[in-house]
Design a protein around this motif. Structure first.
Motif, PDB file in Angstrom:
ATOM      1  N   GLY A 162      -4.517 -41.810 -49.501  1.00  0.00           N
ATOM      2  CA  GLY A 162      -4.456 -41.918 -50.958  1.00  0.00           C
ATOM      3  C   GLY A 162      -5.745 -42.401 -51.610  1.00  0.00           C
ATOM      4  N   ASP A 177      -8.462 -44.908 -47.013  1.00  0.00           N
ATOM      5  CA  ASP A 177      -7.325 -44.596 -46.132  1.00  0.00           C
ATOM      6  C   ASP A 177      -6.446 -43.642 -46.936  1.00  0.00           C
ATOM      7  N   ALA A 192      -0.159 -37.631 -40.239  1.00  0.00           N
ATOM      8  CA  ALA A 192       0.301 -37.875 -41.611  1.00  0.00           C
ATOM      9  C   ALA A 192       0.561 -39.355 -41.856  1.00  0.00           C
ATOM     10  N   GLY A 245      -5.928 -34.530 -40.736  1.00  0.00           N
ATOM     11  CA  GLY A 245      -5.304 -33.344 -40.155  1.00  0.00           C
ATOM     12  C   GLY A 245      -6.115 -32.083 -40.390  1.00  0.00           C
ATOM     13  N   GLY A 281      -3.269 -38.699 -34.614  1.00  0.00           N
ATOM     14  CA  GLY A 281      -4.242 -38.682 -35.705  1.00  0.00           C
ATOM     15  C   GLY A 281      -3.956 -39.792 -36.695  1.00  0.00           C
ATOM     16  N   GLY A 291       0.566 -33.060 -41.222  1.00  0.00           N
ATOM     17  CA  GLY A 291      -0.300 -33.694 -42.219  1.00  0.00           C
ATOM     18  C   GLY A 291      -1.571 -32.882 -42.365  1.00  0.00           C
ATOM     19  N   LEU A 303       3.901 -32.436 -46.963  1.00  0.00           N
ATOM     20  CA  LEU A 303       5.245 -32.797 -47.433  1.00  0.00           C
ATOM     21  C   LEU A 303       6.044 -31.590 -47.919  1.00  0.00           C
TER      22      LEU A 303
HETATM   23  P1  NAD Z   1      -4.406 -38.102 -46.631  1.00  0.00           P
HETATM   24  O1  NAD Z   1      -3.750 -38.766 -47.774  1.00  0.00           O
HETATM   25  O2  NAD Z   1      -5.709 -37.427 -46.857  1.00  0.00           O
HETATM   26  O3  NAD Z   1      -3.433 -36.991 -45.998  1.00  0.00           O
HETATM   27  C1  NAD Z   1      -2.136 -37.237 -45.563  1.00  0.00           C
HETATM   28  C2  NAD Z   1      -1.438 -35.878 -45.429  1.00  0.00           C
HETATM   29  O4  NAD Z   1      -0.192 -36.048 -44.796  1.00  0.00           O
HETATM   30  C3  NAD Z   1      -1.153 -35.184 -46.730  1.00  0.00           C
HETATM   31  O5  NAD Z   1      -1.414 -33.799 -46.570  1.00  0.00           O
HETATM   32  C4  NAD Z   1       0.354 -35.386 -46.943  1.00  0.00           C
HETATM   33  O6  NAD Z   1       0.955 -34.344 -47.686  1.00  0.00           O
HETATM   34  C5  NAD Z   1       0.816 -35.351 -45.527  1.00  0.00           C
HETATM   35  N1  NAD Z   1       2.077 -36.020 -45.296  1.00  0.00           N
HETATM   36  C6  NAD Z   1       2.482 -37.246 -45.686  1.00  0.00           C
HETATM   37  N2  NAD Z   1       3.724 -37.496 -45.207  1.00  0.00           N
HETATM   38  C7  NAD Z   1       4.088 -36.395 -44.502  1.00  0.00           C
HETATM   39  C8  NAD Z   1       5.234 -36.041 -43.773  1.00  0.00           C
HETATM   40  N3  NAD Z   1       6.260 -36.875 -43.660  1.00  0.00           N
HETATM   41  N4  NAD Z   1       5.266 -34.834 -43.158  1.00  0.00           N
HETATM   42  C9  NAD Z   1       4.228 -33.984 -43.231  1.00  0.00           C
HETATM   43  N5  NAD Z   1       3.104 -34.276 -43.914  1.00  0.00           N
HETATM   44  C10 NAD Z   1       3.049 -35.451 -44.550  1.00  0.00           C
HETATM   45  O7  NAD Z   1      -4.505 -39.190 -45.500  1.00  0.00           O
HETATM   46  P2  NAD Z   1      -5.508 -39.217 -44.261  1.00  0.00           P
HETATM   47  O8  NAD Z   1      -6.719 -39.933 -44.652  1.00  0.00           O
HETATM   48  O9  NAD Z   1      -5.602 -37.848 -43.701  1.00  0.00           O
HETATM   49  O10 NAD Z   1      -4.713 -40.186 -43.280  1.00  0.00           O
HETATM   50  C11 NAD Z   1      -3.619 -39.716 -42.513  1.00  0.00           C
HETATM   51  C12 NAD Z   1      -3.309 -40.753 -41.461  1.00  0.00           C
HETATM   52  O11 NAD Z   1      -4.467 -40.979 -40.666  1.00  0.00           O
HETATM   53  C13 NAD Z   1      -2.892 -42.143 -41.969  1.00  0.00           C
HETATM   54  O12 NAD Z   1      -1.973 -42.686 -41.046  1.00  0.00           O
HETATM   55  C14 NAD Z   1      -4.180 -42.928 -41.917  1.00  0.00           C
HETATM   56  O13 NAD Z   1      -3.941 -44.317 -41.819  1.00  0.00           O
HETATM   57  C15 NAD Z   1      -4.782 -42.378 -40.652  1.00  0.00           C
HETATM   58  N6  NAD Z   1      -6.228 -42.548 -40.558  1.00  0.00           N
HETATM   59  C16 NAD Z   1      -7.068 -42.069 -41.506  1.00  0.00           C
HETATM   60  C17 NAD Z   1      -8.438 -42.209 -41.351  1.00  0.00           C
HETATM   61  C18 NAD Z   1      -9.407 -41.636 -42.327  1.00  0.00           C
HETATM   62  O14 NAD Z   1     -10.617 -41.747 -42.085  1.00  0.00           O
HETATM   63  N7  NAD Z   1      -8.959 -41.002 -43.382  1.00  0.00           N
HETATM   64  C19 NAD Z   1      -8.937 -42.900 -40.265  1.00  0.00           C
HETATM   65  C20 NAD Z   1      -8.052 -43.374 -39.305  1.00  0.00           C
HETATM   66  C21 NAD Z   1      -6.702 -43.185 -39.464  1.00  0.00           C
END
Ligand code: NAD
Length: 711
Positions: A443, A441, A589, A518, A610, A513, A538
């Motif tokens: 991080g 997830d 994000a 994203g 997302g 994000g 961010l």
């Molecule tokens: P990630 O850590 O790869 O990316 C998160 C991104 O969001 C980073 O680019 C960060 O800089 C940006 N970010 C954080 N806070 C922000 C803000 N306030 N404004 C703008 N950008 C911001 O995480 P991810 O895996 O892409 O997950 C993102 C979201 O999707 C989370 O809520 C996660 O629970 C959800 N999600 C992820 C997956 C997966 O397979 N990775 C599956 C389902 C849901």
């Protein structure tokens, strides 16, 4: 007889013309529906006053109609939450004053008669019209499908009574009041109204069958009575029918004469039914029971957002209260302290969590988040979302989530590895291919999953790739897992755009994000021809009117770890991404980025979630009801990741390896089918896509609970 037939034909024809117009308006949005009825209201009121004019009376036609329009409009905007009820207290004296001034100016010889006729028009037409909207609001939310349904029942009664009465009617109902009304006609009207209410009960599930039938019985009884009152009134005043706007006995006016009594009584019935549900200690809980259990203390707490939505869906489903209380609590919550030797020799103790919300449909499944803000409530909400998500897309998993309060960006690879291994050791008896299966997830990624698999294997003296998904390909990961969530978002976005008649080649998209979710969503949507005009992380929002080259942005991010410095784009504040004038907004994000405070500023026509929980529950009403924006909810939109995780688990357990095309095709059809299911439920219940997704998921988990018989 011939005249009766042509009257019947006119009645049927006017209903046949009105129904498609109304359906068109209703599927547009509440406002188009309101405007259509406003027009009908004006015509009906003008006809009403015309009726009195023909008798030589002088009602204040213009001012009466205007007041009717105001009463109706204020009621509508009140149920939409745009004004408070106090507006009515201001309206009444203002209107009274205007009437007095008008009468004074007119030198009316019979001022009280004029006022009485004017007010009668408002009471007879505009107030029942306005109450119809209040009725649609009694569920705790406004649903204009209730308004339309009541009209169907009224019309069915009217057409049935007229049709049967004019052909078979022999025995008069009340000879001296209305010579044309017969017992046969009344029974015919009742049968047709009950039939229509039965059909409505099958499609619109905000009321159960007996509520629909009760509404039909009231409509038939009070409607017939209202009709008789109208006849009595006309007879005692020696009035003729006008038919000035559309032909037929009473013209427009006649379509609504049963409103007067039927609507207030249905409203009272609906309120009484809610009160009854509240007072009886039955297994069908009242809406209030859910609401009290989930009254929101902190609107930005994702757990409270999840609970509020669960309560709404449970209320609509009339879920057994005992099951509701089971579903809202996690099955297991584990908090651990993880001492880790840092690179400088010091020891830091990190807080780690794992929450298993439910394993009713299979082993629990859910990612692990590394973030400084991780807390138990957040993990609990995310675990529940996983449970609903797996149920919704139809994979045999329950829901779980894990997290460690840490900042991975400030930790070395060695520190992260020691932390991941410490967490895995603490969870040795929690994780397992048939028990609880973690995944990446925010991080975390394939690297952390590889450490986890290795540490789990060492602890149990086995090689168990199926204990975790999202692993690197070489040790049992699946093709297509890295971009799976983004791909699912692409599929869900295209499906929703189709419903909104938005062509990808003409659509503009903003994405908050630029991480795993994203970035891949942006890339894949761009490949479908859409223009991604804004991306963010961010460090800020990066905007280009002509569209951003997403591949180049991904390379830039891989190299610099952030988007800052990307060429050919304009930099805006990091929140700006949410309020840009685009067709589609994808918050990918984190949770609660769209709240009551900024929801009004959103300009997109479609939001595809997302991230998990990016819209706070308190913003739902603004987004869905006031702005009419379609939202593809997180538990549907971002389910692509867990679907491919499931494929990975199946491959690990069967020792097989599937080609990428098979995975992409199967995952896409899983999301597409889930979307269509949810869309259908949203139309059936007249609710948002989010509520429909919860209803679909909860129904499934409830069934599993009932079959497994755990009471
Ligand atoms: P990630 O850590 O790869 O990316 C998160 C991104 O969001 C980073 O680019 C960060 O800089 C940006 N970010 C954080 N806070 C922000 C803000 N306030 N404004 C703008 N950008 C911001 O995480 P991810 O895996 O892409 O997950 C993102 C979201 O999707 C989370 O809520 C996660 O629970 C959800 N999600 C992820 C997956 C997966 O397979 N990775 C599956 C389902 C849901």
């Amino acid at each position: 007889m011939l005249a009766s037939h042509s009257n019947l034909t006119r009645r049927i024809l006017s209903a046949l013309v009105a129904i498609p117009i109304m359906l068109g308006a209703i599927y547009w949005n509440a406002w188009s529906y309101f405007l259509l009825f406003l027009l009908i209201l004006v015509l009906t009121m003008l006809e009403f006053y015309q009726l009195f004019k023909l008798q030589g009376a002088s009602p204040l036609k213009f001012w009466g109609t205007l007041t009717g329009v105001l009463v109706y409009t204020f009621m509508f905007i009140y149920v939409q939450g745009l004004v408070t009820a106090q507006i009515f207290y201001v309206l009444i004296p203002v209107v009274a004053l205007i009437y007095l001034v008008q009468l004074y100016k007119k030198h009316d010889p019979t001022p009280f008669t004029s006022i009485a006729y004017t007010v009668l028009g408002i009471i007879y037409i505009s107030i029942p019209f306005a109450l119809l909207h209040l009725l649609a609001f009694t569920q705790g939310f406004y649903d204009y499908k209730i308004v339309l349904s009541i009209l169907y029942i009224l019309w069915a009664n009217d057409i049935g009574a007229y049709g049967v009465g004019s052909t078979l009617g022999k025995h008069q109902l009340f000879k001296r009041i209305s010579p044309k009304k017969s017992w046969e006609g009344s029974i015919g009207g009742a049968i047709l109204a009950l039939l229509v209410s039965y059909i409505l009960a099958r499609y619109y599930k905000f009321w159960c069958l007996w509520q629909w039938l009760g509404t039909a019985i009231i409509t038939v009884t009070a409607g017939t009575y209202g009709d008789l009152i109208e006849s009595l009134l006309k007879r005692s005043m020696n009035m003729k029918d006008t038919s000035s706007i559309i032909p037929g006995h009473g013209g427009f006016l006649d379509r609504f004469d049963s409103f007067l009594l039927a609507i207030p009584l249905i409203l009272a019935f609906s309120k009484a039914e809610q009160g009854l549900a509240l007072s009886k200690n039955s297994k069908q809980p009242s809406p209030m029971a859910y609401m009290t259990a989930t009254s929101m203390q902190d609107p930005n707490n994702p757990l409270e957002s999840m609970m509020a939505r669960l309560a709404e869906a449970a209320q609509l489903l009339k879920l057994d209260e005992r099951i509701y209380h089971v579903l809202k609590e996690p099955a297991k919550e584990i908090t651990v302290s993880l001492p880790v030797v840092m690179d400088d020799g010091t020891i830091r103790v990190f807080k780690g969590y794992r929450v298993i919300h439910s394993n009713l449909l299979g082993p629990s499944k859910g990612g692990i988040r590394y973030n400084p803000l991780v807390n138990l409530d957040e993990v609990k909400a995310l675990a529940a979302w996983m449970a609903w998500k797996c149920a919704l897309v139809g994979i045999p998993f329950g829901g779980a989530k894990g997290g460690i309060q840490c900042n991975p960006k400030e930790m070395s690879v060695g520190e992260l590895e020691r932390l991941t291994r410490a967490y895995t050791r603490a969870m040795l008896n929690v994780f397992g291919p048939d028990k609880d299966i973690p995944a990446p997830d925010m991080g975390t990624g394939p690297r952390e999953m590889a450490w986890l698999m290795d540490e789990y294997g060492k602890g149990h003296q086995i090689i168990a790739p199926a204990v975790v998904t999202g692993k690197p390909l070489v040790i049992g990961g699946s093709q297509g897992r890295v971009e799976a969530t983004g791909r699912g978002i692409m599929v869900a976005t295209l499906a929703a755009m189709k419903k909104l008649h938005l062509k990808p080649q003409q659509a503009t998209i903003a994405i908050q994000g630029f991480g795993n979710v994203g970035a891949y969503a942006a890339l894949l949507l761009q490949e479908q021809g859409a223009k991604v005009v804004a991306i963010s992380d961010l460090s800020g929002t990066y905007y280009a009117e002509k569209g951003i080259d997403i591949r180049q942005a991904m390379q830039h991010k891989a190299q610099h770890k952030k988007l800052a410095g990307l060429a050919g784009v304009k930099k805006l504040s990091h929140e700006a991404v949410l309020t840009l004038p685009v067709d589609v907004l994808i918050p990918a994000a984190m949770e609660n980025v769209i709240t009551k405070a900024n929801a009004h500023q959103i300009q997109a026509k479609l939001i595809v979630e997302g991230a998990n929980g990016p819209i706070a529950a308190t913003a739902d009403a603004i987004i869905h009801k006031k702005k009419g924006i379609m939202v593809v909810p997180d538990i549907l939109a971002n389910a692509g990741g867990v679907v491919v995780s499931y494929f990975e688990w199946v491959q690990n357990r069967s020792g097989d390896s599937w080609p990428q095309e098979r995975i992409e095709m199967q995952a896409a059809s899983t999301i597409q089918e889930a979307f269509e299911r949810v869309y259908k439920v949203s139309k059936q219940y007249g609710v948002s896509m989010r509520t429909a997704a919860y209803i679909t998921a909860i129904e499934k988990v409830t069934q599993a609970y009932q079959y497994r018989g755990s009471f």
